[in-house]
Design an enzyme around this catalytic site. Structure first.
Site, mmCIF file in Angstrom:
data_model
loop_
_atom_site.group_PDB
_atom_site.id
_atom_site.type_symbol
_atom_site.label_atom_id
_atom_site.label_comp_id
_atom_site.label_asym_id
_atom_site.label_seq_id
_atom_site.Cartn_x
_atom_site.Cartn_y
_atom_site.Cartn_z
ATOM 1 N N PHE A 116 0.849 -1.188 0.000
ATOM 2 C CA PHE A 116 0.000 0.000 0.000
ATOM 3 C C PHE A 116 0.886 1.241 0.000
ATOM 4 C CE2 PHE A 116 -4.614 0.809 1.215
ATOM 5 C CZ PHE A 116 -5.116 -0.164 0.369
ATOM 6 N N GLN A 230 -7.765 14.861 3.502
ATOM 7 C CA GLN A 230 -7.069 14.041 2.517
ATOM 8 C C GLN A 230 -7.852 13.966 1.216
ATOM 9 O OE1 GLN A 230 -6.475 9.505 2.988
ATOM 10 N NE2 GLN A 230 -4.439 10.422 3.022
ATOM 11 N N HIS A 232 -8.076 11.729 -1.934
ATOM 12 C CA HIS A 232 -7.633 10.433 -2.439
ATOM 13 C C HIS A 232 -7.326 10.608 -3.923
ATOM 14 C CE1 HIS A 232 -7.463 6.212 -3.415
ATOM 15 N NE2 HIS A 232 -7.608 5.898 -2.144
ATOM 16 N N LEU A 242 -14.888 6.121 -4.931
ATOM 17 C CA LEU A 242 -13.509 5.682 -4.759
ATOM 18 C C LEU A 242 -13.118 4.484 -5.614
ATOM 19 C CD1 LEU A 242 -11.140 6.457 -2.780
ATOM 20 C CD2 LEU A 242 -11.662 4.284 -1.696
ATOM 21 N N GLU A 245 -6.979 2.158 -3.262
ATOM 22 C CA GLU A 245 -5.521 2.180 -3.424
ATOM 23 C C GLU A 245 -5.007 0.769 -3.715
ATOM 24 O OE1 GLU A 245 -3.571 4.867 -0.783
ATOM 25 O OE2 GLU A 245 -2.015 3.406 -0.341
ATOM 26 N N ARG A 276 -0.647 9.306 -0.395
ATOM 27 C CA ARG A 276 -1.762 9.893 -1.140
ATOM 28 C C ARG A 276 -1.603 11.376 -1.437
ATOM 29 N NH1 ARG A 276 -6.585 6.663 2.001
ATOM 30 N NH2 ARG A 276 -6.119 4.698 0.956
ATOM 31 N N HIS A 343 -11.619 12.759 0.688
ATOM 32 C CA HIS A 343 -11.732 11.378 1.154
ATOM 33 C C HIS A 343 -11.724 11.208 2.665
ATOM 34 C CE1 HIS A 343 -11.249 7.051 1.003
ATOM 35 N NE2 HIS A 343 -10.096 7.107 1.636
ATOM 36 N N ARG A 378 -2.802 10.768 6.161
ATOM 37 C CA ARG A 378 -2.974 9.387 6.603
ATOM 38 C C ARG A 378 -2.492 8.425 5.525
ATOM 39 N NH1 ARG A 378 -6.836 5.404 5.702
ATOM 40 N NH2 ARG A 378 -8.339 6.736 4.633
HETATM 41 C C1 LIG Z 1 -14.854 4.686 0.075
HETATM 42 C C2 LIG Z 1 -13.899 4.577 1.236
HETATM 43 C C3 LIG Z 1 -12.967 3.552 1.282
HETATM 44 C C4 LIG Z 1 -12.086 3.448 2.356
HETATM 45 N N1 LIG Z 1 -11.181 2.443 2.351
HETATM 46 C C5 LIG Z 1 -10.359 2.288 3.418
HETATM 47 C C6 LIG Z 1 -9.457 1.208 3.481
HETATM 48 O O1 LIG Z 1 -9.401 0.357 2.613
HETATM 49 N N2 LIG Z 1 -8.651 1.109 4.563
HETATM 50 C C7 LIG Z 1 -8.680 2.022 5.590
HETATM 51 O O2 LIG Z 1 -7.936 1.864 6.549
HETATM 52 N N3 LIG Z 1 -9.559 3.047 5.558
HETATM 53 C C8 LIG Z 1 -10.390 3.200 4.502
HETATM 54 N N4 LIG Z 1 -11.270 4.248 4.481
HETATM 55 C C9 LIG Z 1 -11.413 5.092 5.669
HETATM 56 C C10 LIG Z 1 -12.202 4.342 6.733
HETATM 57 O O3 LIG Z 1 -13.122 3.492 6.127
HETATM 58 C C11 LIG Z 1 -12.955 5.294 7.659
HETATM 59 O O4 LIG Z 1 -12.102 6.276 8.134
HETATM 60 C C12 LIG Z 1 -13.532 4.527 8.839
HETATM 61 O O5 LIG Z 1 -14.285 3.421 8.401
HETATM 62 C C13 LIG Z 1 -14.380 5.405 9.733
HETATM 63 O O6 LIG Z 1 -14.973 4.590 10.718
HETATM 64 P P1 LIG Z 1 -15.811 5.220 11.915
HETATM 65 O O7 LIG Z 1 -16.306 4.093 12.727
HETATM 66 O O8 LIG Z 1 -15.010 6.273 12.572
HETATM 67 O O9 LIG Z 1 -17.012 5.975 11.192
HETATM 68 P P2 LIG Z 1 -18.165 5.452 10.192
HETATM 69 O O10 LIG Z 1 -17.956 4.095 9.713
HETATM 70 O O11 LIG Z 1 -18.309 6.545 9.188
HETATM 71 O O12 LIG Z 1 -19.440 5.417 11.123
HETATM 72 C C14 LIG Z 1 -20.020 6.589 11.648
HETATM 73 C C15 LIG Z 1 -21.224 6.194 12.449
HETATM 74 O O13 LIG Z 1 -21.708 7.333 13.154
HETATM 75 C C16 LIG Z 1 -23.096 7.392 13.034
HETATM 76 N N5 LIG Z 1 -23.490 8.807 13.138
HETATM 77 C C17 LIG Z 1 -22.983 9.866 12.479
HETATM 78 N N6 LIG Z 1 -23.638 10.987 12.824
HETATM 79 C C18 LIG Z 1 -24.563 10.628 13.730
HETATM 80 C C19 LIG Z 1 -25.567 11.329 14.461
HETATM 81 N N7 LIG Z 1 -25.783 12.648 14.302
HETATM 82 N N8 LIG Z 1 -26.342 10.634 15.316
HETATM 83 C C20 LIG Z 1 -26.188 9.289 15.478
HETATM 84 N N9 LIG Z 1 -25.269 8.587 14.796
HETATM 85 C C21 LIG Z 1 -24.472 9.252 13.946
HETATM 86 C C22 LIG Z 1 -23.412 6.807 11.681
HETATM 87 O O14 LIG Z 1 -24.742 6.332 11.654
HETATM 88 C C23 LIG Z 1 -22.389 5.668 11.627
HETATM 89 O O15 LIG Z 1 -22.906 4.531 12.241
HETATM 90 C C24 LIG Z 1 -12.155 4.375 3.413
HETATM 91 C C25 LIG Z 1 -13.098 5.377 3.391
HETATM 92 C C26 LIG Z 1 -13.944 5.496 2.309
HETATM 93 C C27 LIG Z 1 -14.928 6.639 2.301
#
Ligand SMILES: Cc1cc2nc3c(=O)[nH]c(=O)nc-3n(C[C@H](O)[C@H](O)[C@H](O)COP(=O)(O)OP(=O)(O)OC[C@H]3O[C@@H](n4cnc5c(N)ncnc54)[C@H](O)[C@@H]3O)c2cc1C
Length: 564
Positions: A116, A230, A232, A242, A245, A276, A343, A378
């Site tokens: 990666f 960031q 992407h 997306l 990567e 990135r 991203h 990141r």
């Molecule tokens: C398309 C894409 C691909 C990616 N690929 C990778 C990868 O391969 N490897 C890697 O390491 N990272 C990757 N990332 C980054 C990574 O996926 C995210 O940074 C990470 O999953 C975020 O996880 P989280 O649990 O913090 O938030 P999220 O998974 O975004 O979850 C947020 C949660 O908060 C809840 N929420 C938000 N606002 C409220 C509110 N007002 N009230 C109640 N609930 C709320 C939502 O319902 C949700 O359940 C990728 C990101 C994207 C967008």
């Protein structure tokens, strides 16, 4: 009034892993609140994989992982936190594998790892190109098995604290309507990122609107390093969706209109697998200097054709599906049109290395938090690791705290205030349309705070953001109902994005250097003497935003020039 001991806001990877570890380690009442069904959280969109040094990663070490991460961060990450994350990598991977995540395997049966960006070893564990999807589904099943309570389709509005400790939150019940008060001893914010502030071109789910981060800001908590967003390198040209990567990790090439693998001019050693920020800038430069592809020259090409159909189907099935569906291009036969897309939010709620905030009992983990392990940029694959490691650690902190903490007694004032605000919102003069304002916000952010930045343009952009903030007071809510009022929710989400846009702009203007994702054409060099420090934005007593700075924690790795 609902009543829990530990309330986790967010049902993504960070929130679910926190809930699981909390539920397994206490008999206290643990609940997860989420605005969408947990399995629809953005974590489910993560494709490429999750970094960790495993027992069979011969030649690799947690220290090497930490060094790559710190170098990738342009030396802005806090190294004690990075150390924790990298050392816990293997424990987390084996834990989720044993709980059911079907990682792709090597022929000898061990977990496979792919190269990666910015990594000195192939250390990205993956489950085809649907890694996040499998992690999220597995964690949700495990939470159900452990009797975690779910408040699905509840929308966090405000945090309630007494200046010293957390007492509860308010939330809107999406299904039935109404503002509710929830009493709890501890809160873990795991509400995800805010890259949708670049509304028109982002890889993020539409719901990545930084609601928890904005609530923290309104409640007087400091936000850290918000200027770092960031981009992407490889978003599909038409939509910003997306392309992982992993596509370059599997050997994909980037080519300009002349068919040239232009990365040789920007990162001769790492080529397509430079970090990135560097690849995104290289692509944008090719486009800006007239070497982009297509009629308008506004994209470059990601060429996978030499990988062959079998490998693409096995390793990158979703990438192929998306390219065909959204771009009309089959990557087995032709290169995919791509351009940078907003991203990831490196910045977020300021926490210490265990996810603690200034308010006792209030924690933040996942993309909404800035711990900070990613600094100014990141590395791919490090976010899934971050959300799990710190989801788990904050859960254990919250359990320790809530076990000892007395019952709280939240005042009703915040609930009343939120009820009043929602009525005002629904009854305003409705002069402005949400769709217009949201598009304009996205345009201002992209044009003035995009891949490249410059002082005069950013100052103009900031003025436009203040204007949008004023106009946002008049945005019309069309649906006057209570049940599933998605119109109201969209407006609330937009207002959160507006609240976060100015904390991105202020430090972006004041950071007069280029570091990681913050690339200034007027200050192209990194300036460690003046800016090797975190930015902090918070509200003062009268509600104005103030900018401050905070030292970076450097332990092992002294800043050096960043070459790839
Ligand atoms: C398309 C894409 C691909 C990616 N690929 C990778 C990868 O391969 N490897 C890697 O390491 N990272 C990757 N990332 C980054 C990574 O996926 C995210 O940074 C990470 O999953 C975020 O996880 P989280 O649990 O913090 O938030 P999220 O998974 O975004 O979850 C947020 C949660 O908060 C809840 N929420 C938000 N606002 C409220 C509110 N007002 N009230 C109640 N609930 C709320 C939502 O319902 C949700 O359940 C990728 C990101 C994207 C967008």
């Amino acid at each position: 009034m609902l009543d829990y001991d530990i309330l986790i806001v967010g049902g993504g990877g960070a929130g679910l892993y926190a809930a699981l570890w909390a539920a397994e380690n206490t008999i206290l009442k643990v609940a997860v609140m989420t605005k969408v069904y947990p399995t629809r959280s953005h974590t489910g969109a993560a494709e490429g994989g999750i970094n960790a040094v495993l027992t069979h990663s011969v030649g690799d070490s947690p220290d090497a992982h930490a060094y790559d991460t710190v170098k990738g961060s342009d030396f802005l990450a806090d190294q004690d936190a990075v150390d924790i994350m990298c050392k816990m990598g293997a424990a987390v991977i084996y834990d989720i594998a044993h709980r059911g995540v079907p990682f792709s395997r090597r022929p000898d049966g061990r977990i496979a790892q792919r190269p990666f960006g910015g990594a000195s070893f192939p250390r990205t564990c993956y489950a085809a190109d649907k890694t996040g999807f499998y992690i999220l589904q597995t964690l949700y099943e495990q939470c159900l098995k452990n009797n975690v309570t779910f408040l699905n389709e509840w929308f966090l509005l405000s945090l309630i604290h007494n200046g010293e400790k957390i007492e509860g939150v308010t939330a809107w019940d999406v299904r039935n309507g109404g503002v509710h008060l929830i009493r709890t001893k501890a809160v873990i914010l795991a509400t995800g990122g805010h890259a949708r502030v670049y509304w028109n071109r982002s890889s993020n789910a539409l719901g990545n609107t930084g609601d928890g981060t904005a609530a923290a800001l309104r409640a007087g908590l400091p936000l850290k390093d918000m200027e770092f967003i960031q981009f992407h390198p490889t978003g599909l040209a038409k939509t910003g969706i997306l392309v992982t990567e992993g596509a370059r990790g599997e050997g994909g090439y980037l080519r300009n209109r002349d068919g040239e693998r232009f990365m040789k001019r920007y990162a001769p050693e790492k080529m397509e697998l430079a970090p990135r920020d560097i690849v995104a800038r290289a692509i944008q430069t090719e486009i800006n200097e007239g070497r982009g592809c297509g009629e308008k020259g506004d994209y470059v090409c990601l060429d996978l054709t030499h990988l062959g159909e079998e490998r693409i189907n096995e390793r990158l099935p979703q990438t192929r599906e998306h390219a065909i569906l959204y771009e009309g291009v089959d990557p087995v036969k032709e290169p995919i049109p791509i351009a940078p897309t907003a991203h990831y939010s490196m910045g977020g709620i300021d926490t210490d290395k265990m996810g603690r905030t200034e308010i006792k009992g209030l924690y933040a983990a996942g993309e909404c938090a800035c711990i900070s392990v990613h600094g100014a940029n990141r590395l791919g694959g490090n976010s899934l690791l971050d959300i799990l490691v710190f989801g788990r650690l904050t859960a254990l902190e919250a359990v320790k705290y809530a076990d000892e903490a007395p019952e709280t007694n939240p005042s009703l004032a915040v609930q009343k205030d939120d009820e009043r605000k929602i009525i005002e919102l629904m009854e305003n003069d409705g002069k402005e349309r949400l769709a217009d304002l949201r598009r304009e916000l996205g345009e201002v952010m992209m044009n003035h705070f995009g891949v490249f930045r410059e002082e005069t343009s950013m100052k103009e952009g900031l003025q436009k953001l203040y204007e949008i903030k004023e106009r946002a007071k008049h945005v019309k809510v069309y649906d006057m109902g209570k049940r599933f009022n998605t119109d109201l929710i969209s407006v609330l989400e937009f207002l959160n994005l507006v609240d976060l846009s100015i904390p991105i702009a202020l430090p972006a203007i004041e950071r007069r250097e280029s570091r990681g994702a913050h690339a200034r054409t007027d200050y192209p060099e990194r300036d460690d003497k003046n800016f090797l420090k975190h930015s902090i934005v918070k509200r003062n007593g009268s509600g104005d935003l103030v900018l401050d700075w905070k030292p970076v924690r450097i332990t092992k790795f002294q800043p050096e020039e960043r070459k790839y």
